[in-house]
Design a protein around this motif. Structure first.
Motif, short mmCIF file in Angstrom:
data_model
loop_
_atom_site.label_atom_id
_atom_site.label_comp_id
_atom_site.label_asym_id
_atom_site.label_seq_id
_atom_site.Cartn_x
_atom_site.Cartn_y
_atom_site.Cartn_z
N ARG A 1 -6.82 0.38 1.04
CA ARG A 1 -7.72 1.28 0.32
C ARG A 1 -8.93 0.56 -0.23
O ARG A 1 -9.98 1.15 -0.43
CB ARG A 1 -6.95 1.97 -0.81
CG ARG A 1 -5.93 3.00 -0.34
CD ARG A 1 -5.11 3.49 -1.51
NE ARG A 1 -4.20 2.46 -2.00
CZ ARG A 1 -3.53 2.56 -3.14
NH1 ARG A 1 -3.68 3.60 -3.91
NH2 ARG A 1 -2.71 1.59 -3.53
N HIS A 2 -8.78 -0.74 -0.52
CA HIS A 2 -9.88 -1.52 -1.09
C HIS A 2 -10.56 -2.34 0.02
O HIS A 2 -9.89 -3.07 0.74
CB HIS A 2 -9.37 -2.49 -2.16
CG HIS A 2 -8.93 -1.81 -3.42
ND1 HIS A 2 -9.81 -1.37 -4.38
CD2 HIS A 2 -7.69 -1.48 -3.87
CE1 HIS A 2 -9.13 -0.83 -5.38
NE2 HIS A 2 -7.85 -0.87 -5.09
N VAL B 1 -6.23 -6.11 -2.73
CA VAL B 1 -7.65 -6.38 -2.53
C VAL B 1 -7.79 -7.67 -1.73
O VAL B 1 -7.51 -8.75 -2.24
CB VAL B 1 -8.40 -6.52 -3.88
CG1 VAL B 1 -9.88 -6.80 -3.64
CG2 VAL B 1 -8.22 -5.28 -4.73
N PRO C 1 -1.91 -1.94 -5.64
CA PRO C 1 -3.25 -2.27 -5.16
C PRO C 1 -3.29 -3.60 -4.42
O PRO C 1 -2.70 -4.59 -4.86
CB PRO C 1 -4.09 -2.35 -6.45
CG PRO C 1 -3.28 -1.65 -7.48
CD PRO C 1 -1.85 -1.80 -7.10
N GLU D 1 1.91 2.09 -3.30
CA GLU D 1 0.75 2.28 -4.18
C GLU D 1 0.52 1.09 -5.10
O GLU D 1 0.09 1.22 -6.25
CB GLU D 1 0.89 3.56 -4.99
CG GLU D 1 0.94 4.81 -4.10
CD GLU D 1 0.90 6.10 -4.91
OE1 GLU D 1 1.04 6.02 -6.14
OE2 GLU D 1 0.73 7.17 -4.30
N GLU E 1 0.83 -1.20 0.00
CA GLU E 1 0.00 0.00 0.00
C GLU E 1 0.86 1.26 0.00
O GLU E 1 0.56 2.24 -0.67
CB GLU E 1 -0.94 0.00 1.21
CG GLU E 1 -2.07 -1.01 1.11
CD GLU E 1 -3.14 -0.60 0.10
OE1 GLU E 1 -3.12 0.55 -0.35
OE2 GLU E 1 -3.98 -1.43 -0.24
N ARG F 1 -12.04 -3.63 -9.86
CA ARG F 1 -11.38 -2.82 -8.83
C ARG F 1 -9.93 -2.48 -9.18
O ARG F 1 -9.47 -1.37 -8.94
CB ARG F 1 -11.40 -3.56 -7.48
CG ARG F 1 -12.78 -3.66 -6.88
CD ARG F 1 -12.65 -3.89 -5.40
NE ARG F 1 -13.89 -4.33 -4.80
CZ ARG F 1 -14.02 -4.56 -3.50
NH1 ARG F 1 -12.98 -4.43 -2.70
NH2 ARG F 1 -15.17 -4.97 -3.00
N LEU F 2 -9.24 -3.46 -9.72
CA LEU F 2 -7.84 -3.22 -10.04
C LEU F 2 -7.69 -2.37 -11.30
O LEU F 2 -6.70 -1.65 -11.45
CB LEU F 2 -7.11 -4.55 -10.21
CG LEU F 2 -7.02 -5.40 -8.93
CD1 LEU F 2 -6.38 -6.74 -9.25
CD2 LEU F 2 -6.23 -4.69 -7.86
#
Length: 218
Positions: free
Chosen positions: A32-33, A11, A9, A7, A4, A53-54
């Motif tokens: 963030r997810h 999930v 991603p 940056e 994270e 989402r990605l």
């Protein structure tokens, strides 16, 4: 946490549970997810939401490899346990990878590649391909190049029948009969039984199966 911070991603996918595991670190405030919750009986249902989402672009960086090279790697990995050793030595796996790379559209995600045959054609001369949007069969010629190909939107495949049999001196194989909403029958014989089951499971995650035998076959 490191991902994270960089940056990348992340999930979380929770299988048969509704809370994140904790080991003394408050991960809830870092990610963030929010988690995706799925049922273990249909794990492939997570794929569309993950892709959304990605939001990974087709031309995303891939360690310096081109899209075609990435498809080649994926196809050869999928065929590693399907093609006999001598065929790999002859380079047939690489030839099939080239055929699939040419056949697949830029906006599609490759999910499955396997080998079978169309009834009446030589054994192992057809390639079945499942992408995020289409089911396809590619008929190969003697040079391991595309002779003919067919493509159906995956959501139009409404039912399937699977008949397992044993060929002499070879482990069991499965003959598949898939039907589309428009009444087209897709016939593919001689698929290795394990690979056939995997294909049907992936097809089943694309939408509801029809009454009766369903996409799982027997």
């Amino acid at each position: 946490m490191v991902a994270e911070q960089r940056e990348v991603p992340v999930v979380p996918v929770l299988v048969d549970r509704h809370d994140l595991p904790t080991t003394g670190t408050a991960v809830d405030g870092i990610l963030r997810h929010p988690p995706i919750m799925i049922d273990s009986s249909n794990v492939w249902s997570v794929e569309p939401e993950l892709l959304r989402r990605l939001a990974v672009p087709v031309d995303a960086p891939s360690g310096g490899r081109s899209t075609t090279e990435m498809i080649h790697l994926a196809v050869r990995a999928m065929l590693r346990h399907v093609l006999p050793g001598p065929q790999h030595a002859m380079g047939n796996g690489t030839s099939v990878a080239s055929v699939v790379a040419d056949w697949i559209d830029d906006a599609e995600w490759l999910r499955y590649v396997g080998i079978g045959n169309i009834p009446g054609r030589p054994n192992g001369s057809a390639v079945v391909v499942l992408t995020s949007t289409h089911l396809g069969i590619i008929q190969l010629d003697a040079r391991i190049a595309e002779a003919e190909s067919w493509r159906w939107p995956v959501e139009t495949v409404t039912s399937a029948a699977a008949v397992q049999r044993r060929r002499w001196g070879i482990s069991s194989v499965t003959d598949l009969r898939l039907c589309t909403a428009s009444g087209v029958e897709i016939a593919l014989d001689g698929v290795s039984t394990g690979q056939a089951g995997h294909l049907l499971a992936l097809m089943g995650s694309a939408g509801p199966s029809s009454p009766g035998q369903g996409r799982g076959g027997s």
